[in-house]
Design a protein around this motif. Structure first.
Motif, PDB file in Angstrom:
ATOM      1  N   VAL A 105      -9.050  -2.450   0.750  1.00 45.69           N
ATOM      2  CA  VAL A 105      -8.582  -1.433   1.701  1.00 45.69           C
ATOM      3  C   VAL A 105      -9.674  -0.374   1.874  1.00 45.69           C
ATOM      4  O   VAL A 105     -10.394  -0.044   0.930  1.00 45.69           O
ATOM      5  CB  VAL A 105      -7.259  -0.791   1.225  1.00 45.69           C
ATOM      6  N   THR A 106      -9.786   0.148   3.103  1.00 40.89           N
ATOM      7  CA  THR A 106     -10.779   1.179   3.416  1.00 40.89           C
ATOM      8  C   THR A 106     -10.096   2.328   4.139  1.00 40.89           C
ATOM      9  O   THR A 106      -9.216   2.106   4.978  1.00 40.89           O
ATOM     10  CB  THR A 106     -11.890   0.608   4.327  1.00 40.89           C
ATOM     11  N   ILE A 121      -0.797  -0.708  -4.517  1.00 42.94           N
ATOM     12  CA  ILE A 121      -2.078  -0.003  -4.489  1.00 42.94           C
ATOM     13  C   ILE A 121      -1.846   1.364  -3.850  1.00 42.94           C
ATOM     14  O   ILE A 121      -1.430   1.456  -2.695  1.00 42.94           O
ATOM     15  CB  ILE A 121      -3.143  -0.791  -3.696  1.00 42.94           C
ATOM     16  N   ASP A 122      -2.099   2.416  -4.604  1.00 41.38           N
ATOM     17  CA  ASP A 122      -1.901   3.781  -4.128  1.00 41.38           C
ATOM     18  C   ASP A 122      -3.182   4.255  -3.435  1.00 41.38           C
ATOM     19  O   ASP A 122      -4.251   4.308  -4.048  1.00 41.38           O
ATOM     20  CB  ASP A 122      -1.563   4.704  -5.306  1.00 41.38           C
ATOM     21  N   PHE A 163       0.850  -1.190   0.000  1.00 42.06           N
ATOM     22  CA  PHE A 163       0.000   0.000   0.000  1.00 42.06           C
ATOM     23  C   PHE A 163       0.891   1.247   0.000  1.00 42.06           C
ATOM     24  O   PHE A 163       1.718   1.425   0.893  1.00 42.06           O
ATOM     25  CB  PHE A 163      -0.916  -0.005   1.218  1.00 42.06           C
ATOM     26  N   LEU A 164       0.703   2.097  -1.012  1.00 42.38           N
ATOM     27  CA  LEU A 164       1.540   3.281  -1.178  1.00 42.38           C
ATOM     28  C   LEU A 164       0.853   4.541  -0.649  1.00 42.38           C
ATOM     29  O   LEU A 164      -0.375   4.644  -0.664  1.00 42.38           O
ATOM     30  CB  LEU A 164       1.867   3.480  -2.662  1.00 42.38           C
ATOM     31  N   SER A 189     -11.875  -5.401  -7.914  1.00 39.15           N
ATOM     32  CA  SER A 189     -12.168  -4.888  -9.254  1.00 39.15           C
ATOM     33  C   SER A 189     -11.588  -3.494  -9.482  1.00 39.15           C
ATOM     34  O   SER A 189     -11.478  -3.038 -10.613  1.00 39.15           O
ATOM     35  CB  SER A 189     -13.684  -4.866  -9.491  1.00 39.15           C
ATOM     36  N   ASP A 190     -11.210  -2.802  -8.403  1.00 43.09           N
ATOM     37  CA  ASP A 190     -10.605  -1.470  -8.519  1.00 43.09           C
ATOM     38  C   ASP A 190      -9.090  -1.528  -8.657  1.00 43.09           C
ATOM     39  O   ASP A 190      -8.451  -0.509  -8.918  1.00 43.09           O
ATOM     40  CB  ASP A 190     -10.935  -0.639  -7.270  1.00 43.09           C
ATOM     41  N   VAL A 191      -8.515  -2.708  -8.453  1.00 38.63           N
ATOM     42  CA  VAL A 191      -7.059  -2.869  -8.473  1.00 38.63           C
ATOM     43  C   VAL A 191      -6.587  -3.143  -9.901  1.00 38.63           C
ATOM     44  O   VAL A 191      -7.117  -4.029 -10.579  1.00 38.63           O
ATOM     45  CB  VAL A 191      -6.614  -4.019  -7.551  1.00 38.63           C
ATOM     46  N   THR A 192      -5.610  -2.394 -10.351  1.00 40.21           N
ATOM     47  CA  THR A 192      -5.029  -2.619 -11.673  1.00 40.21           C
ATOM     48  C   THR A 192      -3.919  -3.655 -11.554  1.00 40.21           C
ATOM     49  O   THR A 192      -2.870  -3.392 -10.952  1.00 40.21           O
ATOM     50  CB  THR A 192      -4.455  -1.312 -12.257  1.00 40.21           C
ATOM     51  N   LEU A 193      -4.153  -4.826 -12.105  1.00 41.38           N
ATOM     52  CA  LEU A 193      -3.165  -5.895 -12.054  1.00 41.38           C
ATOM     53  C   LEU A 193      -2.220  -5.777 -13.242  1.00 41.38           C
ATOM     54  O   LEU A 193      -2.594  -5.258 -14.301  1.00 41.38           O
ATOM     55  CB  LEU A 193      -3.854  -7.257 -12.070  1.00 41.38           C
ATOM     56  N   PRO A 194      -0.994  -6.259 -13.104  1.00 45.34           N
ATOM     57  CA  PRO A 194      -0.054  -6.224 -14.230  1.00 45.34           C
ATOM     58  C   PRO A 194      -0.591  -7.011 -15.425  1.00 45.34           C
ATOM     59  O   PRO A 194      -1.447  -7.895 -15.280  1.00 45.34           O
ATOM     60  CB  PRO A 194       1.199  -6.896 -13.645  1.00 45.34           C
TER      61      PRO A 194
END
Length: 203
Positions: free
Chosen positions: A185-186, A147-148, A112-113, A161-166
């Motif tokens: 994450v919340t 994940i930023d 988590f960034l 579904s919001d996470v951009t996978l490689p």
């Protein structure tokens, strides 16, 4: 992490069973098994001190490893590791062979960034998961997924579904269809602020 820690020397063992494994552990060895790629499973022995050093690094659990077995280099991923309940000791390891043309099924850690930016004002970041289960070809295997959370709004939850996978990487859970879009994450408001908002809503 250096490539040296991604490489382990292993010996094939013929002496199997609980008693044999116990003797190996007393000799500072780690019993292991290597399977997969439509080949016969191999019972192996590794040096405990090398394993202990390697497993301290997060990348060891998601990186493609090299096992040197009787002069042959075998690519594999770690599928399972059993530890002593209270001693700093590895009891057993499972490795799966890697075939460049076949997808692998594994878990990779989430990084988590920009949490410092998200938590200004007393907000808190709640991690719902620490790793994501994926499938991909070995060449596409990421060491971790970033994940930023800098732009995450208070009260909002990011899902798989919001996470951009490689490229070339697929989420195992999302592939199962509706109802498997896990929370990741919340960003929560400070406890005092949340109470005040609830009171205002009630009024």
């Amino acid at each position: 992490m250096s490539n040296e820690l991604y490489t382990l020397n292993a010996e094939v063992r013929a002496d199997l069973g609980t008693g044999a494994s116990r003797r190996l552990r007393h000799a500072d060895k780690v019993p292991a098994i290597l399977y997969g790629a439509d080949k016969e499973a191999l019972a192996l022995t590794l040096e405990h001190n090398k394993v202990i050093k390697a497993q301290e690094d997060e990348g060891f659990y998601s990186h493609i490893l090299t096992l040197n077995i009787a002069g042959e280099s075998v690519e594999a991923i770690l599928k399972d590791i059993q530890r002593h309940p209270f001693k700093p000791k590895v009891m057993h390891m499972d490795f799966q062979r890697v075939d460049a043309s076949h997808k692998i099924h594994t878990k990779v850690p989430v990084h988590f960034l920009n949490e410092d930016a998200a938590t200004k004002g007393g907000n808190t970041v709640a991690h719902q998961v620490t790793e994501i289960e994926i499938t991909c070809l070995p060449a596409a295997l990421p060491e971790f997924i970033e994940i930023d959370v800098a732009a995450l709004a208070v009260g909002v939850t990011l899902h798989l579904s919001d996470v951009t996978l490689p490229a070339g990487v697929t989420s195992v859970e999302l592939a199962k269809g509706e109802g498997h879009d896990q929370a990741v994450v919340t960003l929560n408001a400070p406890k005092g602020a949340a109470s005040e908002e609830a009171e205002e809503a009630a009024e």
